[in-house]
Design an enzyme around this catalytic site. Structure first.
Site, PDB file in Angstrom:
ATOM      1  N   TYR A  98      55.305  38.539  38.763  1.00 17.51           N
ATOM      2  CA  TYR A  98      54.462  37.664  37.943  1.00 17.51           C
ATOM      3  C   TYR A  98      55.354  36.686  37.152  1.00 17.51           C
ATOM      4  CZ  TYR A  98      51.567  36.057  34.125  1.00 17.51           C
ATOM      5  OH  TYR A  98      50.936  35.253  33.211  1.00 17.51           O
ATOM      6  N   ASP A 170      55.419  48.019  37.619  1.00 17.87           N
ATOM      7  CA  ASP A 170      54.222  47.296  37.199  1.00 17.87           C
ATOM      8  C   ASP A 170      53.142  47.628  38.233  1.00 17.87           C
ATOM      9  OD1 ASP A 170      52.193  45.416  36.856  1.00 17.87           O
ATOM     10  OD2 ASP A 170      53.565  43.909  36.054  1.00 17.87           O
ATOM     11  N   LYS A 195      43.378  43.195  34.161  1.00 16.19           N
ATOM     12  CA  LYS A 195      43.037  43.006  35.573  1.00 16.19           C
ATOM     13  C   LYS A 195      42.099  44.127  36.052  1.00 16.19           C
ATOM     14  CE  LYS A 195      45.736  39.419  35.347  1.00 16.19           C
ATOM     15  NZ  LYS A 195      46.606  39.597  34.240  1.00 16.19           N
TER      16      LYS A 195
HETATM   17  O1  P1T Z   1      48.149  38.552  31.252  1.00 13.17           O
HETATM   18  P1  P1T Z   1      48.667  39.834  30.706  1.00 13.17           P
HETATM   19  O2  P1T Z   1      47.629  40.847  30.426  1.00 13.17           O
HETATM   20  O3  P1T Z   1      49.605  39.628  29.558  1.00 13.17           O
HETATM   21  O4  P1T Z   1      49.522  40.509  31.906  1.00 13.17           O
HETATM   22  C1  P1T Z   1      50.691  39.986  32.414  1.00 13.17           C
HETATM   23  C2  P1T Z   1      50.895  40.446  33.844  1.00 13.17           C
HETATM   24  C3  P1T Z   1      51.717  41.508  34.090  1.00 13.17           C
HETATM   25  N1  P1T Z   1      51.921  41.976  35.343  1.00 13.17           N
HETATM   26  C4  P1T Z   1      51.306  41.422  36.397  1.00 13.17           C
HETATM   27  C5  P1T Z   1      51.560  41.946  37.774  1.00 13.17           C
HETATM   28  C6  P1T Z   1      50.440  40.342  36.219  1.00 13.17           C
HETATM   29  O5  P1T Z   1      49.841  39.827  37.286  1.00 13.17           O
HETATM   30  C7  P1T Z   1      50.226  39.837  34.903  1.00 13.17           C
HETATM   31  C8  P1T Z   1      49.331  38.677  34.644  1.00 13.17           C
HETATM   32  N2  P1T Z   1      49.017  37.939  35.789  1.00 13.17           N
HETATM   33  C9  P1T Z   1      48.206  36.873  35.845  1.00 13.17           C
HETATM   34  C10 P1T Z   1      47.596  36.315  34.796  1.00 13.17           C
HETATM   35  C11 P1T Z   1      48.031  36.310  37.212  1.00 13.17           C
HETATM   36  O6  P1T Z   1      47.078  35.526  37.443  1.00 13.17           O
HETATM   37  O7  P1T Z   1      48.829  36.666  38.092  1.00 13.17           O
END
Ligand code: P1T
Length: 380
Positions: A98, A170, A195
């Site tokens: 990410y 993750d 998510k």
């Molecule tokens: O957006 P947040 O809750 O802070 O999470 C960050 C995050 C961490 N790890 C992974 C694998 C992620 O996909 C994300 C956030 N990703 C998005 C917003 C996206 O559209 O890929």
């Protein structure tokens, strides 16, 4: 308890004072003490909140962990894990990751003297050869965002077992329904609970899970000391979402399979990235460590231009053009200009995240409607 029961019951009891079956939202900043230091286990809401405690216990059990430590976002959870490191320490992370995680490690922790190396982890021998005496953390995303590569968790677990390296996974894309990294040797799991865990695109939240007492203690210390805690209403929403996690993930997985198999037949599509294809380089590993292949599908176009991608991105009606993933509704996104824009173009392209790469978060609508929507945009 099996997983479909755990999502509804693990760590959750009816409220003792009223019998409310749903965990109450304890919207309070502090708790009354009967005498100094005499209280019911709750002193101040940055430190503890009963709604949050239930969420933390629930997710810890789903991941087969002991401690759940929750945060106001996935990035706040990641940031807390990075705070376990010291200047001179090194993180080895997947090069397909990410964009916000890449940015945090590089741009926020780099200046504090924490180095990060981003490598292709599809072959674990490459992880092994990247390790130096300064390596203190191995950071794995699997499936990766956005290329949906698969990393062999048990093999990385073997590498880190008995060392002082922290193996962190993750698990946002897979969720504990599909994959449980602690069972395969991981020390820490982090989720963007924004998510699939919450699943309804109505909350931003994060959580860490671990089994080790010392790591658990350090993380609770950091949660309270730095204070990036989630509010009780957000904890309630994540808890509510989790109740349907198992059935949602089944449907996300079935729909993703149908969409991937449709896309691969379309003339305008070049490659489809989905770990369920036998031709996927780590399909066998995905099969062995995941229950199904998840709800994410990426693809690129034979005409590899931003213009060609834009036509598809703006040509769907059901798939909404938006960042994020894991909600009940389908989303379409453009990693190069959206979620992964903070990764330098040169590094991004090396991983396959080209200008025409399109990422789909497949929702739980009817698959025929999803395919018809994509067909309309691709045929236009
Ligand atoms: O957006 P947040 O809750 O802070 O999470 C960050 C995050 C961490 N790890 C992974 C694998 C992620 O996909 C994300 C956030 N990703 C998005 C917003 C996206 O559209 O890929």
């Amino acid at each position: 308890m099996k997983f479909g029961t755990k999502v509804i019951h693990a760590g959750i009891k009816p409220d003792e004072s009223t019998g409310a079956i749903m965990t109450p939202i304890f919207q309070t900043s502090t708790y009354v003490q009967s005498a100094p230091g005499e209280h019911k286990g709750y002193e101040y809401a940055r430190t503890q909140n009963p709604t949050r405690t239930v969420l933390e216990k629930n997710v810890a059990e789903l991941e087969n962990g002991k401690y759940g430590i929750s945060f106001g976002s996935g990035m706040a959870a990641t940031d807390t894990i990075a705070k376990l490191l010291k200047p001179g320490d090194e993180i080895i992370a997947s090069n397909d990751i990410y964009g916000g995680t890449y940015r945090l490690f590089r741009e926020v922790y780099g200046p504090y003297g924490i180095k990060s190396k981003f490598i292709d982890m599809e072959n674990v021998a490459d992880v092994k050869s990247a390790i130096t005496e300064n390596t203190k953390m191995i950071w794995v995303e699997t499936p990766t965002n956005p290329m949906l590569n698969i990393v062999d968790l048990a093999a990385v677990g073997e590498l880190t077992k008995g060392t002082d390296m922290i193996f962190c996974v993750d698990n946002t894309f897979a969720t504990p329904y599909l994959q449980r990294p602690l069972d395969l040797g991981a020390d820490l799991i982090i989720h963007s609970a924004t998510k699939y865990l919450s699943g309804h695109s109505d909350v931003v939240s994060g959580i860490i899970v671990c089994k080790d007492d010392e790591l658990g203690e350090q993380l609770y210390f950091l949660q309270n000391a730095a204070g990036a805690v989630p509010g009780p209403q957000d904890c309630f929403l994540v808890l509510r979402g989790i109740k349907t996690l198992a059935i949602r993930m089944d449907r996300h997985g079935e729909n993703a399979e149908a969409v991937a198999k449709f896309l691969i037949t379309h003339d305008k599509v070049d490659e489809v990235f989905w770990p369920g294809f036998e031709s996927h380089p780590n399909h066998e590993i995905a099969k062995s460590q995941m229950l199904n292949f998840g709800g994410m599908v990426s693809f690129n176009l034979k005409e590899d231009t931003l213009e060609a991608a834009k036509k598809i991105l703006t040509g769907t009606s059901l798939f909404a053009l938006a960042e994020s993933l894991g909600g009940v509704e389908s989303l379409i996104g453009h990693p190069a200009t959206m979620t992964h824009a903070s990764i330098p173009q040169e590094d991004r392209i090396k991983t396959g995240c080209v200008d025409s790469l399109i990422r789909l978060s497949i929702g739980i609508e009817d698959e025929e409607d999803l395919i018809a929507d994509l067909k309309k945009a691709l045929d236009a």
